[in-house]
Design a protein around this motif. Structure first.
Motif, PDB file in Angstrom:
ATOM      1  N   LYS A  85       0.847  -1.196   0.000  1.00 17.94           N
ATOM      2  CA  LYS A  85       0.000   0.000   0.000  1.00 17.94           C
ATOM      3  C   LYS A  85       0.885   1.248   0.000  1.00 17.94           C
ATOM      4  CE  LYS A  85      -3.725  -2.459   0.905  1.00 17.94           C
ATOM      5  NZ  LYS A  85      -4.148  -3.297  -0.147  1.00 17.94           N
ATOM      6  N   SER A  86       0.359   2.342  -0.502  1.00 14.69           N
ATOM      7  CA  SER A  86       1.139   3.580  -0.580  1.00 14.69           C
ATOM      8  C   SER A  86       1.463   4.137   0.804  1.00 14.69           C
ATOM      9  CB  SER A  86       0.373   4.621  -1.396  1.00 14.69           C
ATOM     10  OG  SER A  86      -0.853   4.917  -0.761  1.00 14.69           O
ATOM     11  N   TRP A  87       0.635   3.817   1.811  1.00 19.82           N
ATOM     12  CA  TRP A  87       0.837   4.360   3.143  1.00 19.82           C
ATOM     13  C   TRP A  87       1.731   3.478   4.012  1.00 19.82           C
ATOM     14  CZ3 TRP A  87      -1.074   0.570   6.185  1.00 19.82           C
ATOM     15  CH2 TRP A  87      -2.105  -0.203   5.674  1.00 19.82           C
ATOM     16  N   GLU A  88       2.124   2.306   3.528  1.00 23.90           N
ATOM     17  CA  GLU A  88       2.963   1.409   4.318  1.00 23.90           C
ATOM     18  C   GLU A  88       4.410   1.888   4.339  1.00 23.90           C
ATOM     19  OE1 GLU A  88       1.874  -3.074   4.284  1.00 23.90           O
ATOM     20  OE2 GLU A  88       1.647  -2.320   2.245  1.00 23.90           O
ATOM     21  N   LYS A  89       5.006   1.829   5.508  1.00 24.99           N
ATOM     22  CA  LYS A  89       6.415   2.177   5.646  1.00 24.99           C
ATOM     23  C   LYS A  89       7.261   0.934   5.372  1.00 24.99           C
ATOM     24  CE  LYS A  89       5.946   5.861   9.015  1.00 24.99           C
ATOM     25  NZ  LYS A  89       6.365   6.367  10.314  1.00 24.99           N
ATOM     26  N   PRO A  90       8.490   1.116   4.948  1.00 23.18           N
ATOM     27  CA  PRO A  90       9.353  -0.054   4.735  1.00 23.18           C
ATOM     28  C   PRO A  90       9.692  -0.721   6.065  1.00 23.18           C
ATOM     29  CG  PRO A  90      10.568   1.979   4.326  1.00 23.18           C
ATOM     30  CD  PRO A  90       9.137   2.355   4.553  1.00 23.18           C
ATOM     31  N   HIS A  91       9.976  -2.008   5.997  1.00 21.07           N
ATOM     32  CA  HIS A  91      10.297  -2.783   7.200  1.00 21.07           C
ATOM     33  C   HIS A  91      11.613  -2.313   7.801  1.00 21.07           C
ATOM     34  CE1 HIS A  91      10.749  -6.125   9.923  1.00 21.07           C
ATOM     35  NE2 HIS A  91      11.957  -6.360   9.415  1.00 21.07           N
ATOM     36  N   LYS A  92      11.636  -2.223   9.129  1.00 20.90           N
ATOM     37  CA  LYS A  92      12.844  -1.872   9.862  1.00 20.90           C
ATOM     38  C   LYS A  92      13.037  -2.889  10.972  1.00 20.90           C
ATOM     39  CE  LYS A  92      12.587   2.339  11.421  1.00 20.90           C
ATOM     40  NZ  LYS A  92      12.775   3.678  11.961  1.00 20.90           N
ATOM     41  N   GLU A  93      14.258  -3.349  11.177  1.00 20.81           N
ATOM     42  CA  GLU A  93      14.517  -4.297  12.253  1.00 20.81           C
ATOM     43  C   GLU A  93      14.382  -3.605  13.604  1.00 20.81           C
ATOM     44  OE1 GLU A  93      19.160  -4.658  12.976  1.00 20.81           O
ATOM     45  OE2 GLU A  93      18.653  -4.874  10.878  1.00 20.81           O
ATOM     46  N   ASN A  94      14.273  -4.381  14.669  1.00 18.98           N
ATOM     47  CA  ASN A  94      14.154  -3.845  16.015  1.00 18.98           C
ATOM     48  C   ASN A  94      15.468  -3.170  16.406  1.00 18.98           C
ATOM     49  OD1 ASN A  94      13.655  -3.295  18.664  1.00 18.98           O
ATOM     50  ND2 ASN A  94      13.164  -5.384  19.256  1.00 18.98           N
ATOM     51  N   LEU A  95      15.404  -1.910  16.752  1.00 21.89           N
ATOM     52  CA  LEU A  95      16.606  -1.139  17.065  1.00 21.89           C
ATOM     53  C   LEU A  95      16.829  -0.963  18.563  1.00 21.89           C
ATOM     54  CD1 LEU A  95      16.156   1.593  14.327  1.00 21.89           C
ATOM     55  CD2 LEU A  95      17.626  -0.422  14.246  1.00 21.89           C
ATOM     56  N   THR A  96      16.051  -1.656  19.387  1.00 22.51           N
ATOM     57  CA  THR A  96      16.202  -1.556  20.828  1.00 22.51           C
ATOM     58  C   THR A  96      17.601  -1.971  21.236  1.00 22.51           C
ATOM     59  OG1 THR A  96      13.870  -2.069  21.133  1.00 22.51           O
ATOM     60  CG2 THR A  96      15.292  -2.362  23.042  1.00 22.51           C
ATOM     61  N   GLY A  97      18.221  -1.190  22.087  1.00 19.87           N
ATOM     62  CA  GLY A  97      19.564  -1.494  22.561  1.00 19.87           C
ATOM     63  C   GLY A  97      20.663  -0.951  21.676  1.00 19.87           C
TER      64      GLY A  97
END
Length: 125
Positions: A85-97
């Motif tokens: 969808k046009s409103w979907e953001k690209p996947h990002k891995e978990n950046l915690t830590g």
């Protein structure tokens, strides 16, 4: 020799020797994602797995490959791409830590925030 010994006893930093042997014997490469992860399945498609590029972290798998790995989608994204969808953001891995983790404004963990020295600490006399 040290790298072979490390791969014999560790699993969190790439594939182990056992996984490499199993993949070489039974694995059929299905595709690769933008992070460099390689996806495999066996001949009768009962087992599906991923060999990570770098450290093993499940959050590095995008939603389309995650669905295929868990048998939600019968075909991999290389054969049947999912419409985005046009409103979907690209996947990002978990950046915690990591240094790129999100901290709310005013959090003492942010590098741009310094605690205010608006009091004088009590010291015994």
């Amino acid at each position: 020799m040290a790298s072979l010994l490390k791969r014999l006893v560790t699993w969190w930093d790439g594939q182990s020797v056992g996984t490499q042997l199993f993949t070489k014997r039974f694995g059929n490469e299905v595709g690769r994602d933008e992070a460099g992860n390689i996806y495999y399945r066996n001949a009768d498609d009962t087992r599906r797995w991923v060999i990570y590029e770098g450290q093993n972290d499940g959050t590095r798998v995008g939603p389309e490959w995650y669905g295929w790995l868990h048998h939600t989608f019968p075909k991999p994204p290389t054969e049947d791409p999912i419409a985005r969808k046009s409103w979907e953001k690209p996947h990002k891995e978990n950046l915690t830590g990591t240094e790129a983790a999100f901290y709310r404004p005013g959090s003492l963990r942010r590098a741009d925030v310094r605690p205010q020295e608006d009091y004088e600490a009590w010291t015994p006399e």
